[in-house]
Write an enzyme that holds these catalytic residues in place. Structure first.
Site, PDB file in Angstrom:
ATOM      1  N   THR A 284       1.435  -4.620   4.069  1.00  0.00           N
ATOM      2  CA  THR A 284       1.190  -5.038   5.458  1.00  0.00           C
ATOM      3  C   THR A 284       0.554  -6.421   5.559  1.00  0.00           C
ATOM      4  O   THR A 284       0.679  -7.087   6.579  1.00  0.00           O
ATOM      5  CB  THR A 284       0.270  -4.034   6.194  1.00  0.00           C
ATOM      6  OG1 THR A 284      -0.993  -3.993   5.525  1.00  0.00           O
ATOM      7  CG2 THR A 284       0.889  -2.664   6.258  1.00  0.00           C
ATOM      8  N   ASP A 285      -0.149  -6.841   4.476  1.00  0.00           N
ATOM      9  CA  ASP A 285      -0.952  -8.065   4.609  1.00  0.00           C
ATOM     10  C   ASP A 285      -0.133  -9.298   4.965  1.00  0.00           C
ATOM     11  O   ASP A 285      -0.572 -10.132   5.756  1.00  0.00           O
ATOM     12  CB  ASP A 285      -1.758  -8.310   3.318  1.00  0.00           C
ATOM     13  CG  ASP A 285      -2.838  -7.259   3.121  1.00  0.00           C
ATOM     14  OD1 ASP A 285      -3.117  -6.514   4.085  1.00  0.00           O
ATOM     15  OD2 ASP A 285      -3.401  -7.177   2.015  1.00  0.00           O
TER      16      ASP A 285
ATOM     17  N   SER B 134       1.427  -7.427  -1.242  1.00  0.00           N
ATOM     18  CA  SER B 134       2.070  -8.506  -0.487  1.00  0.00           C
ATOM     19  C   SER B 134       1.233  -9.782  -0.454  1.00  0.00           C
ATOM     20  O   SER B 134       1.720 -10.836  -0.057  1.00  0.00           O
ATOM     21  CB  SER B 134       2.442  -8.059   0.926  1.00  0.00           C
ATOM     22  OG  SER B 134       1.322  -7.997   1.762  1.00  0.00           O
TER      23      SER B 134
ATOM     24  N   THR C 287       0.824  -1.216   0.000  1.00  0.00           N
ATOM     25  CA  THR C 287       0.000   0.000   0.000  1.00  0.00           C
ATOM     26  C   THR C 287       0.853   1.260   0.000  1.00  0.00           C
ATOM     27  O   THR C 287       0.545   2.246  -0.674  1.00  0.00           O
ATOM     28  CB  THR C 287      -0.898   0.018   1.260  1.00  0.00           C
ATOM     29  OG1 THR C 287      -1.828  -1.042   1.153  1.00  0.00           O
ATOM     30  CG2 THR C 287      -1.641   1.323   1.403  1.00  0.00           C
TER      31      THR C 287
HETATM   32  N1  ASP Z   1      -2.770  -5.249   0.174  1.00  0.00           N
HETATM   33  C1  ASP Z   1      -1.690  -4.430   0.684  1.00  0.00           C
HETATM   34  C2  ASP Z   1      -0.429  -5.272   0.724  1.00  0.00           C
HETATM   35  O1  ASP Z   1      -0.269  -6.067   1.600  1.00  0.00           O
HETATM   36  C3  ASP Z   1      -2.027  -3.919   2.035  1.00  0.00           C
HETATM   37  C4  ASP Z   1      -1.009  -3.017   2.669  1.00  0.00           C
HETATM   38  O2  ASP Z   1       0.120  -2.902   2.255  1.00  0.00           O
HETATM   39  O3  ASP Z   1      -1.374  -2.384   3.687  1.00  0.00           O
HETATM   40  O4  ASP Z   1       0.390  -5.159  -0.160  1.00  0.00           O
END
Ligand code: ASP
Length: 332
Positions: A87-88, A56, A14
């Site tokens: 973050t995922d 991710s 993100t």
């Molecule tokens: N879908 C995103 C990822 O994990 C979520 C994030 O980065 O907060 O790449």
């Protein structure tokens, strides 16, 4: 005094995302990220490398190995490393890197954000600044820095899907906090003089979360198609026996076929203790299954992938599994 040299590795997420037709997707590289925080030159000197640009959700164990290889390649040149990551699955990557780079005396810091760096309201800039602050601090080992928390790589879990306060440290205290650009250190992680790098991971590890009444055929299928199965059971842990021998026989057959089976719990805090109830004690006594105790499921999965990348010898697998790496297991 000369400023510390930090390598920023971009991987997507993100933090680097922009809005497309069907939602956010990673577009910015690490140099573009850095342009949003020009004041970072007050903290350290930064060089950039872009490894890939993925949500991710698409990051796999082979990508952990690529991140570890990049850090290995540049280890001598830099004082610390920041990995900008989605973050995922960041907690899995943090665990994966904790096994692929053991005992690092230099900081290896993962961070990311819940809102893209180009948005008006975003946690990206603060998280990046905090990550660089930790990476320039000389704190040892693999860590995740998010919303001011410094979390040991083997203990991180994403516990909120939307808020800035997205990560928790499970069954282990925070290493510290970053407040107004200053580090409040609670724990000094252990390190060696030189890190030990590994480059092989075996991704053939499956996870089964049990549901009351669920057919044991799923466990049989997962064991047939993988080298290891983690069973997330209930409470302190146990195997159901709805019909005589069902789960027990499936697990026994898997173990006899040379598979690794680890029992853990769906309960987030305090871990497993199979010996407490007959439903757990009977299998622990009769079958060579392993037990996660206070390890996170993320760490169990990454540790198995690392171990099975080195050996399939069951004795050695067990020894390595119960040998603590980066404070991943305390209760053995
Ligand atoms: N879908 C995103 C990822 O994990 C979520 C994030 O980065 O907060 O790449």
């Amino acid at each position: 005094m000369e400023k510390k040299k930090i390598l920023l590795l971009g991987t997507g997420g993100t933090i680097a995302s922009e809005m497309g037709d069907s939602g956010l997707q990673p577009e910015l590289n690490s140099e573009q990220l850095l342009r949003y925080i020009p004041d970072i030159s007050d903290i350290c000197q930064v060089a950039c490398d872009q490894l890939f640009n993925l949500d991710s959700t698409n990051i796999q164990p082979k990508h952990w190995a690529r991140i570890a290889a990049a850090i290995r390649r540049h280890y001598r040149e830099f004082d610390g490393f920041v990995i900008a990551h989605g973050t995922d699955t960041m907690a899995y990557t943090a665990a994966g890197l904790s096994y692929l780079i053991q005992g690092s005396p230099k900081p290896i810091v993962l961070t990311g954000a819940q809102k893209p760096i180009g948005f008006e309201t975003t946690d990206s800039k603060q998280n990046l600044r905090d990550a660089f602050t930790v990476a320039a601090s000389g704190m040892a080992g693999v860590m995740l820095v998010f919303n001011g928390k410094i979390i040991l790589g083997t203990r991180a879990r994403k516990t909120r899907s939307k808020s800035f306060e997205a990560f928790s440290s499970i069954n282990y205290p925070l290493l510290g906090l970053v407040q107004d650009g200053r580090i409040i250190r609670y724990i000094r992680p252990e390190a060696r003089a030189v890190p030990q790098f590994y480059d092989t991971v075996n991704p053939r590890v499956a996870l089964l979360k049990l549901l009351p009444g669920m057919d044991c055929g799923v466990a049989a299928f997962l064991l047939a198609h993988n080298d290891a199965l983690i069973i997330e059971s209930f409470g302190v842990g146990g195997l159901p026996s709805y019909k005589a021998g069902d789960y027990y026989e499936v697990v026994k057959n898997g173990l006899e076929a040379g598979k690794v089976v680890v029992m853990t719990t769906q309960v987030e805090n305090e871990g497993s203790d199979l010996a407490v109830y007959h439903v757990g004690g009977a299998i622990k006594r009769n079958l060579p299954i392993l037990e996660a105790y206070d390890m996170t499921t993320e760490a169990v999965a990454a540790k198995l992938m690392w171990i099975l990348g080195q050996t399939t010898d069951q004795r050695w697998v067990e020894d390595l599994f119960y040998t603590p790496v980066a404070c991943d297991i305390l209760k053995v």
